[in-house]
Write an enzyme that holds these catalytic residues in place. Sequence first.
Site, PDB file in Angstrom:
ATOM      1  N   ARG A 388       0.816  -1.219   0.000  1.00 51.63           N
ATOM      2  CA  ARG A 388       0.000   0.000   0.000  1.00 51.63           C
ATOM      3  C   ARG A 388       0.853   1.274   0.000  1.00 51.63           C
ATOM      4  O   ARG A 388       2.052   1.251   0.173  1.00 51.63           O
ATOM      5  CB  ARG A 388      -0.983   0.018   1.167  1.00 51.63           C
ATOM      6  CG  ARG A 388      -2.027  -1.077   1.123  1.00 51.63           C
ATOM      7  CD  ARG A 388      -3.088  -0.879   2.205  1.00 51.63           C
ATOM      8  NE  ARG A 388      -4.109  -1.930   2.133  1.00 51.63           N
ATOM      9  CZ  ARG A 388      -5.140  -2.018   2.963  1.00 51.63           C
ATOM     10  NH1 ARG A 388      -5.291  -1.134   3.940  1.00 51.63           N
ATOM     11  NH2 ARG A 388      -6.030  -2.987   2.824  1.00 51.63           N
ATOM     12  N   ASN A 424       1.894  -6.071  -2.404  1.00 51.31           N
ATOM     13  CA  ASN A 424       0.488  -6.308  -2.065  1.00 51.31           C
ATOM     14  C   ASN A 424      -0.274  -4.991  -2.154  1.00 51.31           C
ATOM     15  O   ASN A 424       0.129  -3.999  -1.547  1.00 51.31           O
ATOM     16  CB  ASN A 424       0.361  -6.865  -0.646  1.00 51.31           C
ATOM     17  CG  ASN A 424      -1.081  -7.031  -0.217  1.00 51.31           C
ATOM     18  OD1 ASN A 424      -1.804  -7.857  -0.747  1.00 51.31           O
ATOM     19  ND2 ASN A 424      -1.516  -6.231   0.754  1.00 51.31           N
ATOM     20  N   GLU A 425      -1.317  -4.991  -2.944  1.00 49.81           N
ATOM     21  CA  GLU A 425      -2.196  -3.825  -3.054  1.00 49.81           C
ATOM     22  C   GLU A 425      -1.408  -2.565  -3.389  1.00 49.81           C
ATOM     23  O   GLU A 425      -1.590  -1.506  -2.781  1.00 49.81           O
ATOM     24  CB  GLU A 425      -3.021  -3.660  -1.774  1.00 49.81           C
ATOM     25  CG  GLU A 425      -3.928  -4.857  -1.520  1.00 49.81           C
ATOM     26  CD  GLU A 425      -4.768  -4.756  -0.257  1.00 49.81           C
ATOM     27  OE1 GLU A 425      -4.638  -3.750   0.469  1.00 49.81           O
ATOM     28  OE2 GLU A 425      -5.540  -5.693   0.004  1.00 49.81           O
ATOM     29  N   ASN A 426      -0.541  -2.686  -4.384  1.00 53.35           N
ATOM     30  CA  ASN A 426       0.266  -1.540  -4.793  1.00 53.35           C
ATOM     31  C   ASN A 426      -0.506  -0.530  -5.630  1.00 53.35           C
ATOM     32  O   ASN A 426       0.049   0.479  -6.061  1.00 53.35           O
ATOM     33  CB  ASN A 426       1.501  -2.031  -5.563  1.00 53.35           C
ATOM     34  CG  ASN A 426       2.335  -2.984  -4.740  1.00 53.35           C
ATOM     35  OD1 ASN A 426       2.315  -4.188  -4.965  1.00 53.35           O
ATOM     36  ND2 ASN A 426       3.050  -2.467  -3.753  1.00 53.35           N
ATOM     37  N   ARG A 463      -0.448  -9.404  -5.440  1.00 49.29           N
ATOM     38  CA  ARG A 463      -1.901  -9.415  -5.284  1.00 49.29           C
ATOM     39  C   ARG A 463      -2.443  -7.994  -5.409  1.00 49.29           C
ATOM     40  O   ARG A 463      -1.893  -7.053  -4.856  1.00 49.29           O
ATOM     41  CB  ARG A 463      -2.320  -9.987  -3.930  1.00 49.29           C
ATOM     42  CG  ARG A 463      -3.836 -10.021  -3.801  1.00 49.29           C
ATOM     43  CD  ARG A 463      -4.356 -10.212  -2.398  1.00 49.29           C
ATOM     44  NE  ARG A 463      -5.782  -9.923  -2.376  1.00 49.29           N
ATOM     45  CZ  ARG A 463      -6.293  -8.716  -2.171  1.00 49.29           C
ATOM     46  NH1 ARG A 463      -5.507  -7.682  -1.952  1.00 49.29           N
ATOM     47  NH2 ARG A 463      -7.604  -8.527  -2.188  1.00 49.29           N
TER      48      ARG A 463
END
Length: 822
Positions: A388, A424-426, A463
């Site tokens: 994030r 993750n969730e970039n 992801r």
Amino acid sequence: MQNKRTYIISLLVVLLLAISGNLNAQRKAQRLTRNWEYVKGDLGGPYEALRTGREALLPVWEAVEMPHSFNRFDAVDFHQPYYQGPGWYRTHLSIDQVEEGRRLLLHFEGAGQKTKAFIGMQFVGEHVGGYDEFVFDITDAVGHYQQNPIEGIEAGKVPLIVRCDNSRDLELIPSDLSDFNLYGGLYRYVNLLSVPAVSFNQIHVDAQPAKGYKKATVSITPQLYNPFNFEGKFIVNYTILDPDGKTVASLKAEGNRTDALQSSVEIKKPRLWSVETPQLYTLHASLESENGTDEFTEKFGIRDFEFVAHGPFQLNGENLFLRGTHRHEDHAGYAAAMPEDLIVEEMQLMKAMGVNFIRLGHYQQSRIVLDACDSLGILVWEEIPWCRGGLGGENYKQQARRMLTNMINQHYNHPSVIIWGLGNENDWPGDFPEFDKEKIRTFMSELNDLSHSLDPVRKTAIRRCDFCADIIDVYSPSVWAGWYRGKYTEYTEVSKEWNEKVDHFLHVEWGASNHAMRHSEDPDKGLEAISTGDGTDERDGDFLLSGGEARVSKDGDWSETYACNLIDWHLKEQEKMHDWHVGTAYWPFKDFSTPLRPENPVPYVNQKGVVQRDFTKKEAFYVFQSYWTDEPMAHIYGHTWPVRWGAANESKMVKVYSNCEEAELFLNGRSLGVRNRNSQNFPAAGLRWIVQFNEGENHLKVIATKNGVQVSDEISQIYQTTEWKEPAVLKIEERKRIGNIVEIEAKIYDENNVFCPDAKNRIEFSLSGDGELLDQLGTHNGSNVIQLYNGRALIRVKMYGGKAIVAATSNHIKTGFITIEN
């Protein structure tokens, strides 16, 4: 590659494999667990941590054992945010003298999130990053201290001082926007090692079976710790033992350069590592030089795998559907600082549930976890904490590169690892004014290339960052059918669409939040407004409990009943996907703390787990077992549902989760008939009965049969037919005592003293007197602020003698009190 060489030399990580007990006289290791002290907050410097008469001017030091986290309780404290800042640790090393020709190494298996270490007043090293291992050579600093001891400190004792800091820092990964706490402290083990001046630093083992699996080639690449650049002759002897301990190969290499020490050997009829039979070989290595002899032991496995394009996953040439889950380093009363026995227990619980795959979210985890996956037969996706917030500057990028390199080097030999996760969730912005997708793509490509250069065999994955899906090998989009968007009946259609969009679709993160002990007679009530056909992904704000479109995560009842139905549907659909789908991983195995969810039924806890934060099983655990395990089992839904409700003679459903072919249910001793299991007969694979309960107490028993083996389960439930009005009064009663621990229960009633079995009011426990609440654990019976589950809530009290008064309060509700005496 310069970065690779630099990181390997600086880390010295696999020196620590000696800690597992593979020691000889030349290599010594000590796990430093006792005689530590900790102080929360900052000091002016290491001098203030030395016992030199300044204690009266400083905060009180707390005696602690390792591992230890600043946040072992405050991560789930409803009344204040968890602590983010510095903390100091101190202890004494028992060292009479530094042996000539040897090096003393201080090894950290992980510390959060920035670490500095001192021997006495002398700085010996620092590390940025909360999850990878690191080593400081303290030989010279210890020698200097012994020549210049500090007055007042016992002879033979060398002061070790460590400062950890988990302060907010935008140029640090992971982002503070992440849905998990960035814990502080020495939350993994710290070890002291003594090794020869030239010793093994790391040994990489590549074990690849040939086509047909009749032989395998094992290649051995050692790296040495050689701080003085000794250029004399090295002799290395390698011995390989099969899983039964029988010697299958012996090799010898010599030379004055490390690359001359590489060796390879062919093993005939290899014993393959698999999830059913996780066969592990052992490599023993000895290094001889003018500096003495060093010995080293490593485990490895022989296996291969393939992600078939738009098709299944294969392990050793056979299709294997990945039945997965996730893990955060988090536990009630420990935060990230879980001791080894608890880590092993957790991994064994996962295996008992039927797991054969795990994604370690969202950072490199303890070596103990990876060792357990190797021995239990659990395949692994492990990732770096680029999670994030967007993309920072050069320091930010350099940390990501370093942590990826460290993770791969440190966990290279684990046969369980098949995927290196790059992020993750970039696609989630927030930390920086600029959010540039092309710059994120460029850096993601760099990490992808770096991963493949360090390890050409394993795959890369991310992801939820659709605009980078074409860069990596394996992709998982956001598919939360039935929770953040849409309904769970859309799951299969969306999965098929993604399987066509990307070459290798692996679905990680799905599930539903469920408040432990909360059950529902009508779990779908109020969900009619949820739309379908508009995607099943998670979007900005969907995790909030207010605003936005209708969604189960906001409008559902957060019951275990709904979660079990959602899981049941997913699992029965997955049974039809084995020929074309790689597999899935449920999010997560265990409830964990998060700074983003104070409004949850258990504040600051992500409650999607199938076990609670202390391993207490929820009902969903047994749903998974009924699909994923072979040993006969049967479980009646509702073990933690003491009171069901409805009208007299109203029909109610009883579900049994079982992997048996057939089951017979008994109500109050009377058979209700036999049902045959059919995984496609939703819910409960056809093992469900429509019953009419008697008012008052009812007893349920099931007898299930599989291959001639019978198993049974039974529960008792009260059936309440009296209707109730709005909750009006709280009452507390004592349930049980074990020693000086008293468990009490608060229950809520209406103005007519009728129990309210569907009440969800938030209540708060408080205590005055000679005891304390066992709270700040983030569990159903370890939270002083909690939503009721079916009109009740539990908490435990530790008594110190005398008397204590406990109160349960809630807005506009009459307060309940109880007096407890020892």
